[in-house]
Write an enzyme that holds these catalytic residues in place. Structure first.
Site, PDB file in Angstrom:
ATOM      1  N   HIS A 370      10.705  -2.101 -50.687  1.00 45.27           N
ATOM      2  CA  HIS A 370      10.778  -1.706 -52.100  1.00 45.27           C
ATOM      3  C   HIS A 370      12.217  -1.455 -52.524  1.00 45.27           C
ATOM      4  CE1 HIS A 370       9.908   0.717 -55.777  1.00 45.27           C
ATOM      5  NE2 HIS A 370       8.933  -0.170 -55.880  1.00 45.27           N
ATOM      6  N   CYS A 371      13.023  -0.938 -51.622  1.00 45.96           N
ATOM      7  CA  CYS A 371      14.414  -0.617 -51.947  1.00 45.96           C
ATOM      8  C   CYS A 371      15.259  -1.859 -52.219  1.00 45.96           C
ATOM      9  CB  CYS A 371      15.056   0.155 -50.801  1.00 45.96           C
ATOM     10  SG  CYS A 371      14.204   1.664 -50.316  1.00 45.96           S
TER      11      CYS A 371
END
Length: 379
Positions: A370-371
């Protein structure tokens, strides 16, 4: 594959507020036009030889590109290598845009929509804490990524001024509710002159949300001051997953317990009680080994890792793409928790394929799937 080496389109920097202009941030699980990533090369994050991280990024890119466009950013020195790396993957556009590292979620624009219109937001980025507890000493290139990408896409961009925010510190349900953590957004290195109420008001002005849910804490040892995207995420309006352990001796237990107690005590912007699915953390802590630490090449002022440091491993750091949910996998002694996480997320996303990605190399950089991704909504 389309390539852009410049040729930026016209765009405007806006100083009004998106909500007042009728714009709002859609949920991540709403349809995407594209996903943004940045080619990983920083030696202090990915090592002197970043090939393992680059392979993991390419696995993520290839899976996302099955269902939407991918925009990959690379600096001038790495543009040719990045272009060659994705040459065999359809639906990838490479933009020559400089950055200090590869955290597209945190440095890229947050996109908002109004009907068929798309705009970006450029928050202030200060390397997760600036002079207080930032993770590296220079972040000017990262802070310029959001307007540069909006310019490349010909998308008007709101200037959020001095308000510090990273994309990984928020999740929205698309229906007026925002998730964050007190540990991050109330930290001394973000917006110390603003009260909780002023921060909520700013989020409402820019994202058109009506209620902020403040989890107390995030994942143990998360060096971003405990971003929410590593501990809790919306899977649908009124539904979340929360990183969890039953092991009361694990330092994560009191953090997750506080989060569960909080989530069970609140309602969302629509007045709904939340359905909370408990998503395991890896059964065994993931540690930075001596070999891992020896591979880094840290710049002056950069946060360093030591052998034995516990990494902030979490399955909650998944990404919802158009055609699949991409979930970190750590393998080895965590094979069983890997499988449990996939099963729980498949239940939460019955209409999507849930795909595991070998993500330890991304975790060594300081984050996860997600980062390194940022969605651009479909309008």
């Amino acid at each position: 594959m389309k390539i852009s080496k410049g040729g930026f389109l016209d765009m405007a920097m806006l100083h009004t507020r998106p909500a007042a202009d009728g714009f709002a941030m859609p949920a991540e699980f709403a349809p995407h036009r594209a996903t943004v990533l940045i080619w990983p090369v920083r030696p202090g994050s990915w090592g002197r030889d970043p090939s393992a991280a680059q392979k993991a990024f390419l696995d993520v890119i290839a899976e996302i590109a099955k269902g939407e466009e991918v925009y990959l950013l690379a600096g001038a020195a790495d543009f040719a290598v990045a272009k060659a790396a994705v040459a065999d993957i359809a639906r990838v556009t490479v933009f020559q845009i400089e950055s200090d590292d590869a955290w597209a979620r945190d440095v890229g624009p947050t996109f908002v929509t109004r009907g068929k219109e798309l705009r970006g937001i450029s928050w202030r980025f200060n390397a997760w804490g600036g002079e207080v507890d930032g993770l590296y000493a220079q972040w000017d290139k990262d802070d310029a990524v959001a307007p540069a990408l909006c310019k490349a896409l010909g998308v008007d961009c709101y200037d959020a001024g001095d308000f510090v925010l990273e994309g990984g510190s928020i999740h929205v349900d698309g229906e007026g509710t925002l998730l964050t953590t007190e540990a991050c957004l109330l930290s001394a290195g973000r917006n110390p002159s603003l009260s909780r109420e002023q921060i909520e008001a700013t989020l409402a002005e820019y994202l058109d949300i009506r209620k902020v849910l403040w989890l107390p804490r995030g994942i143990y040892q998360d060096e971003t001051n405990e971003h929410v995207d590593n501990v809790c995420a919306f899977t649908a309006p009124g539904e979340v997953v929360l990183a969890w352990t039953d092991n009361r001796d694990d330092p994560q237990y009191p953090l997750s317990r506080a989060g569960l107690d909080y989530l069970n005590s609140v309602t969302d912007a629509g007045g709904r009680k939340l359905k909370v699915r408990l998503l395991p953390i890896p059964d065994h802590p993931i540690l930075c080994t001596e070999a891992d630490c020896a591979a880094y090449d840290f710049a002056p002022g950069e946060d360093m890792r030591e052998p034995g440091d516990r990494l902030a491993g979490s399955y909650a750091n998944f990404y919802v793409a158009n055609s699949a949910v991409l979930v970190p996998q750590f393998g080895g002694e965590n094979a069983e928790s890997d499988a449990r996480a996939l099963a729980i997320l498949q239940e939460a996303f019955p209409g999507r394929r849930v795909v595991g990605i070998d993500a330890r190399a991304i975790l060594l950089g300081g984050g996860n799937i997600h980062c390194i991704t940022q969605q651009i909504p479909l309008v």
